[in-house]
Design an enzyme around this catalytic site. Sequence first.
Site, short mmCIF file in Angstrom:
data_model
loop_
_atom_site.label_atom_id
_atom_site.label_comp_id
_atom_site.label_asym_id
_atom_site.label_seq_id
_atom_site.Cartn_x
_atom_site.Cartn_y
_atom_site.Cartn_z
N TYR A 67 -19.77 -6.42 3.79
CA TYR A 67 -19.05 -5.41 4.56
C TYR A 67 -19.00 -5.88 6.01
O TYR A 67 -19.99 -5.80 6.74
CB TYR A 67 -19.74 -4.05 4.49
N PHE A 216 -14.51 5.51 -4.89
CA PHE A 216 -13.25 6.25 -4.88
C PHE A 216 -13.46 7.69 -5.36
O PHE A 216 -12.72 8.18 -6.22
CB PHE A 216 -12.18 5.57 -5.73
N PRO A 217 -14.46 8.41 -4.82
CA PRO A 217 -14.75 9.76 -5.32
C PRO A 217 -13.66 10.77 -5.01
O PRO A 217 -13.64 11.85 -5.61
CB PRO A 217 -16.05 10.12 -4.61
N LEU A 218 -12.75 10.43 -4.09
CA LEU A 218 -11.65 11.32 -3.75
C LEU A 218 -10.31 10.73 -4.17
O LEU A 218 -9.26 11.10 -3.66
CB LEU A 218 -11.66 11.65 -2.26
N GLY A 219 -10.35 9.81 -5.12
CA GLY A 219 -9.13 9.15 -5.57
C GLY A 219 -9.02 7.77 -4.95
O GLY A 219 -9.72 7.43 -3.99
N PRO A 223 -2.49 2.79 -1.57
CA PRO A 223 -1.29 3.63 -1.41
C PRO A 223 -0.65 3.97 -2.76
O PRO A 223 -0.76 3.22 -3.73
CB PRO A 223 -0.36 2.76 -0.57
#
Length: 294
Positions: A67, A216-219, A223
């Site tokens: 990271y 990706f807990p919120l999607g 894009p």
Amino acid sequence: MTTNQEEIVVNDTHQLADRTVRRIGFGAMQLPGPGVLGPPKDRHEALAVLRRTLDLGVNHIDTAQFYGPNVANELIREALYPYPPDLALVSKVGARRNGAGAWLPAQAPSDLRADVEENLRSLGVDHLTAVNLRRHEVDGKHDVPLEDQLAEMAALRDEGKIAGIGLSTVTVEQLDFALSTTAIACVQNAFSLVDQSDTPVLERCLAEGIPYVPYFPLGSAFPHMPKVMEQVVVKEVASERAISPAQVGLAWLLARSANVLLIPGTSSVAHLEENLAVQAIALSPADLSRLNGL
């Protein structure tokens, strides 16, 4: 945030390798600059975020040497060292970055060992709670046998450098194979209210008592892919409860399965506080029924 219906109360903690952690931790991926590359836009704020995590009771931080690269771990060490004795530091290996920021596979056992040791060095520790092996395909296939990778990770565990072996981006078949050879401390796969395709892995982890840590807990972050916060029913529940759509999505995950651990990331103190407030949000059976209807 009250309701006249019975609320779903979730457990506050879960075992993760050699630590008991709160079910909402912190993911360091958003601390570096855009694209997880280079220094943060606001170094002072990034350090403040990390220090605030401990103030709010976080004892599970997820990071990786790639990271930045070489940014997230350096920030964590500056902000938090010496670390509290109950802090679970979890990293991952299996990839590296080039000068242009591309994600490159680093899957050979020697790569895994070198990168675990680099994480230890940059964080200033001699032991990590867990290290996730991120499986990475090259031209649609895995060039390095999972068996060889697990053997190297097990050797690192036997040497005391890591307490637990995690897996990331694996199928249920790969998880079953891994469990036939060694203990698995956690699994990190993509999962959210709008993408539940990994349910078989989640359920297998639940049956084995393995923490499941959704990314990706919120999607999807990509894009044109579904986002939890864009769903009408999510916005309706959020409005009715006077909370944010993001909090609805995270609270749903905590209620979805008792082995789910969250590591939402941010570079903002205000956003951090919003994420961690989810621990106190209890969704009702009616809320969950409406959300599950998605």
